[in-house]
Enzyme design. Structure first.
Site, short mmCIF file in Angstrom:
data_model
loop_
_atom_site.label_atom_id
_atom_site.label_comp_id
_atom_site.label_asym_id
_atom_site.label_seq_id
_atom_site.Cartn_x
_atom_site.Cartn_y
_atom_site.Cartn_z
N HIS A 1 -9.79 21.16 59.17
CA HIS A 1 -9.09 21.45 57.91
C HIS A 1 -8.69 22.93 57.85
CE1 HIS A 1 -9.88 17.44 56.63
NE2 HIS A 1 -11.17 17.61 56.39
N ARG B 1 -15.57 18.59 61.13
CA ARG B 1 -14.25 18.25 60.55
C ARG B 1 -13.65 19.42 59.76
NH1 ARG B 1 -12.56 13.01 60.10
NH2 ARG B 1 -11.53 13.52 58.16
N TRP C 1 -10.94 10.84 47.46
CA TRP C 1 -12.24 11.02 46.78
C TRP C 1 -13.30 10.11 47.38
CZ3 TRP C 1 -12.39 15.23 44.00
CH2 TRP C 1 -11.23 15.69 43.35
N LEU D 1 12.57 28.60 49.09
CA LEU D 1 12.01 27.28 49.38
C LEU D 1 11.21 26.75 48.19
CD1 LEU D 1 11.27 25.09 51.63
CD2 LEU D 1 9.16 26.40 51.90
N ASP E 1 -1.72 14.90 58.70
CA ASP E 1 -2.86 14.05 59.06
C ASP E 1 -3.42 14.40 60.44
OD1 ASP E 1 -4.71 12.03 58.65
OD2 ASP E 1 -3.41 10.46 59.47
N ARG F 1 1.91 4.95 58.82
CA ARG F 1 1.88 4.36 57.48
C ARG F 1 2.09 5.48 56.46
NH1 ARG F 1 -3.37 3.44 59.53
NH2 ARG F 1 -4.78 5.15 58.99
N LEU F 2 2.37 5.08 55.21
CA LEU F 2 2.65 6.06 54.16
C LEU F 2 1.40 6.43 53.36
CD1 LEU F 2 6.16 4.91 52.90
CD2 LEU F 2 5.61 6.95 54.23
N GLY G 1 -9.37 15.90 61.14
CA GLY G 1 -10.71 15.48 61.57
C GLY G 1 -10.73 15.14 63.05
N ARG G 2 -9.70 14.42 63.50
CA ARG G 2 -9.66 14.04 64.92
C ARG G 2 -9.41 15.26 65.80
NH1 ARG G 2 -5.49 9.45 63.97
NH2 ARG G 2 -5.51 10.45 61.93
N ARG H 1 -14.16 10.03 50.35
CA ARG H 1 -14.80 10.71 51.50
C ARG H 1 -16.18 11.27 51.08
NH1 ARG H 1 -10.19 13.36 55.31
NH2 ARG H 1 -8.79 11.57 55.20
C1 IPE Z 1 -3.21 10.70 54.01
O1 IPE Z 1 -4.09 10.78 55.07
C2 IPE Z 1 -3.53 11.72 52.97
C3 IPE Z 1 -3.28 13.12 53.35
C4 IPE Z 1 -2.76 13.53 54.45
C5 IPE Z 1 -3.64 14.09 52.35
P1 IPE Z 1 -5.42 9.89 55.14
O2 IPE Z 1 -6.12 10.30 56.37
O3 IPE Z 1 -6.16 9.97 53.87
O4 IPE Z 1 -4.80 8.41 55.27
P2 IPE Z 1 -5.41 7.10 55.88
O5 IPE Z 1 -6.76 6.90 55.23
O6 IPE Z 1 -5.52 7.28 57.36
O7 IPE Z 1 -4.42 6.03 55.54
C1 IPE Z 2 -5.74 15.20 56.97
O1 IPE Z 2 -6.62 15.07 58.03
C2 IPE Z 2 -6.33 15.98 55.82
C3 IPE Z 2 -6.63 15.16 54.63
C4 IPE Z 2 -6.44 13.87 54.52
C5 IPE Z 2 -7.20 15.84 53.50
P1 IPE Z 2 -7.79 13.99 58.02
O2 IPE Z 2 -8.98 14.58 57.36
O3 IPE Z 2 -7.32 12.70 57.43
O4 IPE Z 2 -8.06 13.83 59.57
P2 IPE Z 2 -8.28 12.47 60.35
O5 IPE Z 2 -7.16 11.55 60.01
O6 IPE Z 2 -9.61 11.93 59.91
O7 IPE Z 2 -8.27 12.86 61.80
MG MG Z 3 -6.45 11.05 58.17
#
Ligand code: IPE
Ligand code: IPE
Ligand code: MG
Length: 258
Positions: free
Chosen positions: A49, A45, A81, A143, A32, A206-207, A35-36, A83
């Protein structure tokens, strides 16, 4: 048998990895913060990725070298989805590129790829690529890389419930025989051990619908860096944190002396 001996034995039985607590057998990662990471640099963003894929390459290599048996990575959730279409397009394009560019190398490195999640709604070419990755690497014994794509834990548990319901309906199973063990055997990858540790980058704690069933006794390690900055040192740091934890599984830790 003394109480101490019983509790020691229980503790040993509860250890999950081949060498006890040292090396986690199964590491799962919520990748995770892409984007940030990009936003902090004034980049789009998608650049986050892209860099995230590089972090993934490093992590897979490090996991192999560190003797981890199973690495599960959360790459796209059932909820992602929601997004913007353009970001979804970018993420699907990156998955395509990752499989096309990296599959041969993964295979050469003896990595066994498996995929969890819902496949039916995915574009046909993505489904074909996922199947190709699984098929090409299925006899590899290095692995195990489990890619969670279009994955949601509640959806996975609902799929398992549906499979069980069908067996009951067809008279092959009695409802009374449904136990946690049996349900676990109807999940997407029933033969894999539960994750010993789940790592989440980006600072979120969080999960997000990841491996909810399998996480019952996983150690959770939250790392305050964005996924594109994750590397071997970060993985080693998370494993060191895991080693400091005391896993009890509802029991008592081994007692010495009395
Ligand atoms: C969880 O991250 C999903 C993945 C890393 C693929 P998200 O960025 O989608 O989760 P939330 O929305 O912050 O909970
Ligand atoms: C994780 O990074 C990648 C996916 C969820 C696909 P994010 O895209 O959630 O990045 P943040 O959390 O917005 O920074
Ligand atoms: Mg995220």
């Amino acid at each position: 048998m003394s109480d101490a001996a019983i509790s020691t034995k229980t503790s040993q039985q509860l250890q999950s990895g081949g060498d006890g607590f040292d090396t986690p057998r199964h590491v799962a990662i919520i990748m995770d913060g892409n984007g940030r990471w990009a936003a902090a640099r004034g980049l789009p963003r998608v650049e986050g990725h892209r860099r995230g894929v590089e972090a993934l390459r490093k992590t897979v290599r490090a996991a192999s070298e560190l003797g981890i048996s199973v690495l599960t990575i959360f790459s796209f959730s059932s909820e992602n989805w929601s997004r913007p279409q353009s970001e979804i397009r970018d993420l699907l394009a990156l998955l395509r590129r990752f499989i096309r560019n990296d599959l041969a190398d993964l295979h050469k490195s003896n990595v066994h790829v498996r995929v969890i999640g819902e496949r039916e709604d995915l574009p046909t070419d993505i489904r074909a690529l996922l199947e190709e990755a699984e098929d090409l690497t299925k006899h590899n014994d290095g692995l195990m890389l489990v890619v969670a794509f279009n994955y949601g834990a509640r959806q996975e548990i609902a799929r398992a419930a549906r499979r069980l319901a069908l067996e009951v309906l067809e008279g092959r199973l009695s409802a009374d025989d449904i136990t946690p063990d049996l349900l676990a055997r109807h999940l997407d990858q029933p033969d894999l051990p539960d994750p010993d540790v789940i790592i989440r980058t980006s600072g979120e704690q969080r999960l997000s619908n990841f491996l909810l069933w399998q996480a019952a006794y996983s150690e959770l390690v939250f790392v305050p860096i964005y996924w594109p900055d994750f590397d071997r040192a970060a993985l080693e740091g998370a494993i060191a944190e895991y080693r400091r934890r005391e896993r009890r599984f509802g029991g008592l830790i081994a007692q010495t002396g009395s």
